[in-house]
Scaffold this motif. Structure first.
Motif, mmCIF file in Angstrom:
data_model
loop_
_atom_site.group_PDB
_atom_site.id
_atom_site.type_symbol
_atom_site.label_atom_id
_atom_site.label_comp_id
_atom_site.label_asym_id
_atom_site.label_seq_id
_atom_site.Cartn_x
_atom_site.Cartn_y
_atom_site.Cartn_z
ATOM 1 N N MET A 99 0.830 -1.172 0.000
ATOM 2 C CA MET A 99 0.000 0.000 0.000
ATOM 3 C C MET A 99 0.876 1.236 0.000
ATOM 4 N N GLU A 100 0.493 2.188 -0.835
ATOM 5 C CA GLU A 100 1.207 3.456 -0.899
ATOM 6 C C GLU A 100 0.175 4.576 -0.971
ATOM 7 N N ILE A 101 0.445 5.667 -0.259
ATOM 8 C CA ILE A 101 -0.451 6.822 -0.257
ATOM 9 C C ILE A 101 0.349 8.037 -0.687
ATOM 10 N N THR A 102 -0.119 8.699 -1.750
ATOM 11 C CA THR A 102 0.562 9.870 -2.273
ATOM 12 C C THR A 102 -0.352 11.082 -2.115
ATOM 13 N N PRO A 103 0.050 12.039 -1.271
ATOM 14 C CA PRO A 103 -0.796 13.218 -1.052
ATOM 15 C C PRO A 103 -0.453 14.362 -2.010
ATOM 16 N N THR A 104 -1.478 15.114 -2.390
ATOM 17 C CA THR A 104 -1.307 16.383 -3.099
ATOM 18 C C THR A 104 -2.415 17.300 -2.614
ATOM 19 N N GLU A 105 -2.262 18.593 -2.868
ATOM 20 C CA GLU A 105 -3.305 19.544 -2.490
ATOM 21 C C GLU A 105 -3.537 20.497 -3.649
ATOM 22 N N ILE A 106 -4.806 20.651 -4.027
ATOM 23 C CA ILE A 106 -5.184 21.553 -5.109
ATOM 24 C C ILE A 106 -6.358 22.382 -4.604
ATOM 25 N N GLN A 107 -6.223 23.705 -4.662
ATOM 26 C CA GLN A 107 -7.286 24.619 -4.252
ATOM 27 C C GLN A 107 -7.826 24.276 -2.858
ATOM 28 N N ASN A 108 -6.958 24.065 -1.907
ATOM 29 C CA ASN A 108 -7.315 23.784 -0.515
ATOM 30 C C ASN A 108 -8.046 22.454 -0.332
ATOM 31 N N ILE A 109 -7.936 21.574 -1.312
ATOM 32 C CA ILE A 109 -8.543 20.251 -1.218
ATOM 33 C C ILE A 109 -7.429 19.223 -1.215
ATOM 34 N N ARG A 110 -7.473 18.334 -0.240
ATOM 35 C CA ARG A 110 -6.451 17.298 -0.139
ATOM 36 C C ARG A 110 -6.853 16.086 -0.972
ATOM 37 N N PHE A 111 -5.940 15.687 -1.831
ATOM 38 C CA PHE A 111 -6.109 14.486 -2.635
ATOM 39 C C PHE A 111 -5.145 13.439 -2.121
ATOM 40 N N LEU A 112 -5.624 12.237 -1.955
ATOM 41 C CA LEU A 112 -4.773 11.131 -1.542
ATOM 42 C C LEU A 112 -4.939 10.018 -2.557
ATOM 43 N N LYS A 113 -3.872 9.706 -3.279
ATOM 44 C CA LYS A 113 -3.912 8.597 -4.224
ATOM 45 C C LYS A 113 -3.461 7.356 -3.467
ATOM 46 N N VAL A 114 -4.342 6.371 -3.402
ATOM 47 C CA VAL A 114 -4.053 5.138 -2.672
ATOM 48 C C VAL A 114 -3.777 4.038 -3.693
ATOM 49 N N SER A 115 -2.630 3.403 -3.553
ATOM 50 C CA SER A 115 -2.226 2.331 -4.461
ATOM 51 C C SER A 115 -2.063 1.028 -3.698
ATOM 52 N N GLY A 116 -2.364 -0.082 -4.360
ATOM 53 C CA GLY A 116 -2.170 -1.393 -3.752
ATOM 54 C C GLY A 116 -3.394 -1.867 -3.002
ATOM 55 N N ARG A 117 -3.165 -2.522 -1.880
ATOM 56 C CA ARG A 117 -4.227 -3.138 -1.084
ATOM 57 C C ARG A 117 -4.301 -2.502 0.297
ATOM 58 N N ILE A 118 -5.519 -2.418 0.828
ATOM 59 C CA ILE A 118 -5.694 -2.100 2.244
ATOM 60 C C ILE A 118 -6.431 -3.288 2.836
ATOM 61 N N ASP A 119 -5.725 -4.035 3.668
ATOM 62 C CA ASP A 119 -6.308 -5.220 4.293
ATOM 63 C C ASP A 119 -5.867 -5.292 5.742
ATOM 64 N N SER A 120 -6.197 -6.371 6.410
ATOM 65 C CA SER A 120 -5.911 -6.471 7.846
ATOM 66 C C SER A 120 -4.419 -6.388 8.155
ATOM 67 N N SER A 121 -3.584 -6.779 7.213
ATOM 68 C CA SER A 121 -2.143 -6.756 7.485
ATOM 69 C C SER A 121 -1.578 -5.345 7.518
ATOM 70 N N ASN A 122 -2.196 -4.399 6.801
ATOM 71 C CA ASN A 122 -1.646 -3.041 6.781
ATOM 72 C C ASN A 122 -2.664 -1.976 7.215
ATOM 73 N N ALA A 123 -3.824 -2.393 7.703
ATOM 74 C CA ALA A 123 -4.858 -1.438 8.114
ATOM 75 C C ALA A 123 -4.366 -0.446 9.176
ATOM 76 N N PRO A 124 -3.646 -0.885 10.205
ATOM 77 C CA PRO A 124 -3.174 0.107 11.198
ATOM 78 C C PRO A 124 -2.256 1.159 10.583
ATOM 79 N N ASP A 125 -1.362 0.737 9.684
ATOM 80 C CA ASP A 125 -0.470 1.672 9.012
ATOM 81 C C ASP A 125 -1.275 2.606 8.102
#
Length: 112
Positions: A1-27
């Motif tokens: 899992m990878e999260i890439t943040p950007t901000e455009i016009q005071n709006i936060r964008f988060l691009k989430v790549s990969g999987r979010i499952d029980s193994s990485n949910a806390p992270d």
């Protein structure tokens, strides 16, 4: 899992790549919460590269959404892959989150 943040016009964008499952949910929760908190306005999650989300991942998003809602802010999901969007629909989470087919559609939704 990878999260890439950007901000455009005071709006936060988060691009989430990969999987979010029980193994990485806390992270995932720690990272998403860190990016989401401390800002103004909504948080748009671009799920175009999110390949899978488990019940643990859904719980993460719900927890963060509840915290943001206290500030009258929300998570907006966009560009979900069909199989991931299906998970949101089957679990009823599509009634909790605003889901849009593209970033442009999410931005248009925000502009009213």
């Amino acid at each position: 899992m990878e999260i890439t943040p950007t901000e455009i016009q005071n709006i936060r964008f988060l691009k989430v790549s990969g999987r979010i499952d029980s193994s990485n949910a806390p992270d995932a929760e720690e990272k998403l919460r860190g990016y989401a908190e401390g800002g103004d306005g909504p948080v748009i999650i671009d799920g175009s590269e999110l390949t899978y989300i488990s019940s643990g991942g859904l719980r993460v998003l719900l927890t963060i959404e509840k915290g943001l809602a206290k500030e009258d802010r929300h998570i907006i999901l966009c560009s979900l892959r069909p199989d991931v969007e299906k998970i949101f629909r089957l679990t009823g989470f599509s009634s909790i989150f605003s889901i849009h087919p593209s970033i442009d559609a999410a931005m248009a939704y925000l502009q009213g």
